[in-house]
Structures are given as structure tokens and as C-alpha cells.
Design a protein around this motif. Structure first.
Motif, PDB file in Angstrom:
ATOM      1  N   ALA A 151       1.000  -1.191   0.077  1.00 22.61           N
ATOM      2  CA  ALA A 151       0.138  -0.014   0.005  1.00 22.61           C
ATOM      3  C   ALA A 151       0.914   1.279   0.039  1.00 22.61           C
ATOM      4  N   SER A 152       2.155   1.323   0.676  1.00 18.05           N
ATOM      5  CA  SER A 152       2.702   2.441   0.962  1.00 18.05           C
ATOM      6  C   SER A 152       3.354   2.654  -0.566  1.00 18.05           C
ATOM      7  N   THR A 153       3.658   1.723  -1.116  1.00 20.96           N
ATOM      8  CA  THR A 153       4.368   2.077  -2.275  1.00 20.96           C
ATOM      9  C   THR A 153       3.411   2.504  -3.490  1.00 20.96           C
ATOM     10  N   ALA A 154       2.306   1.872  -3.652  1.00 21.88           N
ATOM     11  CA  ALA A 154       1.184   2.272  -4.499  1.00 21.88           C
ATOM     12  C   ALA A 154       0.841   3.768  -4.203  1.00 21.88           C
ATOM     13  N   LEU A 155       0.801   4.052  -2.930  1.00 21.70           N
ATOM     14  CA  LEU A 155       0.230   5.344  -2.457  1.00 21.70           C
ATOM     15  C   LEU A 155       1.540   6.533  -2.414  1.00 21.70           C
ATOM     16  N   LYS A 156       2.606   5.904  -2.712  1.00 23.10           N
ATOM     17  CA  LYS A 156       3.822   6.689  -2.779  1.00 23.10           C
ATOM     18  C   LYS A 156       3.999   7.495  -1.492  1.00 23.10           C
ATOM     19  N   ILE A 157       3.778   6.551  -0.414  1.00 23.28           N
ATOM     20  CA  ILE A 157       4.277   7.039   1.002  1.00 23.28           C
ATOM     21  C   ILE A 157       5.161   6.175   1.354  1.00 23.28           C
ATOM     22  N   ASP A 158       6.017   6.958   2.217  1.00 26.04           N
ATOM     23  CA  ASP A 158       7.138   6.270   3.105  1.00 26.04           C
ATOM     24  C   ASP A 158       6.706   5.430   3.906  1.00 26.04           C
ATOM     25  N   GLU A 159       7.280   4.286   4.298  1.00 23.16           N
ATOM     26  CA  GLU A 159       6.596   3.283   4.993  1.00 23.16           C
ATOM     27  C   GLU A 159       6.382   3.743   6.542  1.00 23.16           C
ATOM     28  N   ASP A 160       7.239   4.743   6.942  1.00 17.53           N
ATOM     29  CA  ASP A 160       7.068   5.094   8.338  1.00 17.53           C
ATOM     30  C   ASP A 160       6.370   6.514   8.515  1.00 17.53           C
ATOM     31  N   ALA A 161       6.092   7.200   7.351  1.00 16.90           N
ATOM     32  CA  ALA A 161       5.516   8.360   7.547  1.00 16.90           C
ATOM     33  C   ALA A 161       4.355   8.482   8.264  1.00 16.90           C
TER      34      ALA A 161
END
Length: 246
Positions: A151-161
């Protein structure tokens, strides 16, 4: 997402977050603003928060943003609502903006905690402009339930953001702030925010097929639509948290 992409995607938006008119009004009611309340809004976008609250409650405010296009829209909106003498908009980087320390009753950053490298850093930025016993309003994403790794990759969000709703409150607490209240988006709020972008971008692509940014914007539209439908709507929450230094 580049600044130009934001300016295109949100050109028809008045509020540049998944915050509906009703919930913006609710946030104002919760905070009990009065005439003369001074608000600094960092990364203010089109200034709807300041202009609306200036009209409804008589607050005075300064909005800071890097987008000339958004600030032009903010000036028009302030004039529409008859509050140009109560609000000021400054073109500057909200992360490095300078003001008189402890000069505002409220400091807000609604959905732009990247200015301080995340929630904790942004709260530290906000604290310096806050008067004793003042409050901060910070808009932040959180995970409504543990997302799958992709999900983080798809949403372009750093994993710990981002973290859970409780984890968000704990991050604020670790930065020296007490959670007083909150106004949370729901899936419909997200739909209105992101799906409205899809239509706006689609129209822009039809009207500007030869623009140098058209291929990248088309790719962004495809990815943004898919990631929201596959992951964002089910796992990603967003809210405005009302905090006070503890």
C-alpha cells in the motif's frame, strides 16, 4: 507530485484537503474563535480556512504558501467574503517562514506536515509562533487499519511516514502536545477530494494534449486513481487534530 501538478489537479478545489465545508465549519465551532483571534496558517493553499473564519468569527490571519496560483485564488476569495482587511497572504516557504515568536493564538498546518519533515518536526516549527496557552491545528494522514506492505508503495508514501490514529496522538504527545479534539475525514470526504482531481486532470489533458507535462500528468492520473481505489479508500484516514502544548 510537483507544485505544478498540484496547481492543475486542485485548480477547481476551494479546500485543498479531504475536509468538507461542513467539517471546516465544525472545526471553527470546536475552536471557539472570537474577534481578534490571530491565526498563522502554514501552507495555506487557497486560504479558505482563514477567509471563512475571518468572515464567520472575525479572526485576523496570515497565510503562507509557495504557490503564486493558490495565493491569487486566496486573494480573490478574501475579497469575495469581504475580509481583505483581516487576512494577509504571503508567498514564502512555510518551512522557513519567519515571524515574531509567540505572536499567534492559533498556528495551523492543514495537510502539509512535509514542511517540517513529518508531524513531529512540523509541530516544533509551529510551536515557536504560538502564544502561551495557544492551540495548533494540524492536518495529518493516518492508517485506519494496518495496510498491506504494497500500500505504501502504491500510494507513494514512505513506510514510516504515518501511523495509526492512536499512534498519531502518541507522536503529538512525544512532541510535547496534548490532543484536545479532532475532526476526521471519512471515505466520502476522500472521494470528493481525490475524485474531483481526476475529472479536473482529465479535462486538462484534453485541453492541453501537447503540453510537455501531459505524459507525466496522465501517468499520475492513472496511478492516483488506481491507488485510491485499491488501497487509499480502505486504509488511509485523514484528520485535523486540535493540540495544545502540554
Amino acid at each position: 507530485m510537483s507544485l505544478r501538478f498540484h496547481e492543475i489537479a486542485e485548480s477547481r478545489h476551494r479546500i485543498l484537503n479531504p475536509l468538507t465545508d461542513d467539517k471546516l465549519n465544525l472545526l471553527g465551532e470546536i475552536c471557539h474563535f472570537g474577534p481578534g483571534t490571530r491565526i498563522l496558517d502554514l501552507a495555506c493553499g487557497k486560504g479558505e480556512l482563514l477567509s471563512r473564519w475571518a468572515a464567520d468569527y472575525g479572526i485576523q490571519g496570515v497565510g503562507v504558501d509557495i504557490s503564486e496560483a493558490f495565493l491569487s485564488a486566496a486573494a480573490i476569495r478574501a475579497e469575495e467574503l469581504g475580509v481583505t482587511e483581516r487576512v494577509e497572504f504571503v508567498e514564502a516557504d512555510a518551512g522557513t517562514y519567519e515571524a515574531v515568536p509567540e505572536s499567534y493564538d492559533v498556528v495551523s498546518c492543514i495537510g502539509a506536515t512535509w514542511i517540517g519533515g513529518g508531524l513531529t518536526g512540523t509541530l516544533e516549527l509551529m510551536r515557536r509562533w504560538l502564544r502561551p496557552n495557544g492551540i495548533v491545528l494540524v492536518g495529518e494522514c493516518y492508517w485506519t487499519s494496518p495496510p498491506p506492505p504494497e500500500a505504501s508503495t502504491a500510494l507513494k508514501i514512505d513506510e514510516d511516514a504515518f501511523t495509526s490514529l492512536l499512534g498519531t496522538a502518541e507522536r503529538a504527545e512525544s512532541a510535547g502536545f496534548e490532543l484536545l479534539d479532532m475532526v476526521l475525514a471519512n471515505p466520502d470526504s476522500w472521494d470528493r477530494y481525490v475524485a474531483s482531481q481526476w475529472w479536473t486532470i482529465s479535462d486538462w489533458l484534453r485541453e492541453n494534449p501537447d503540453d510537455p507535462d501531459a505524459p507525466a500528468m496522465r501517468e499520475f492520473l492513472t496511478q492516483a486513481r488506481r491507488s485510491h481505489l485499491e488501497y487509499g479508500r480502505d486504509y488511509l484516514g485523514w484528520g485535523v487534530f486540535v493540540l495544545r502544548p502540554s
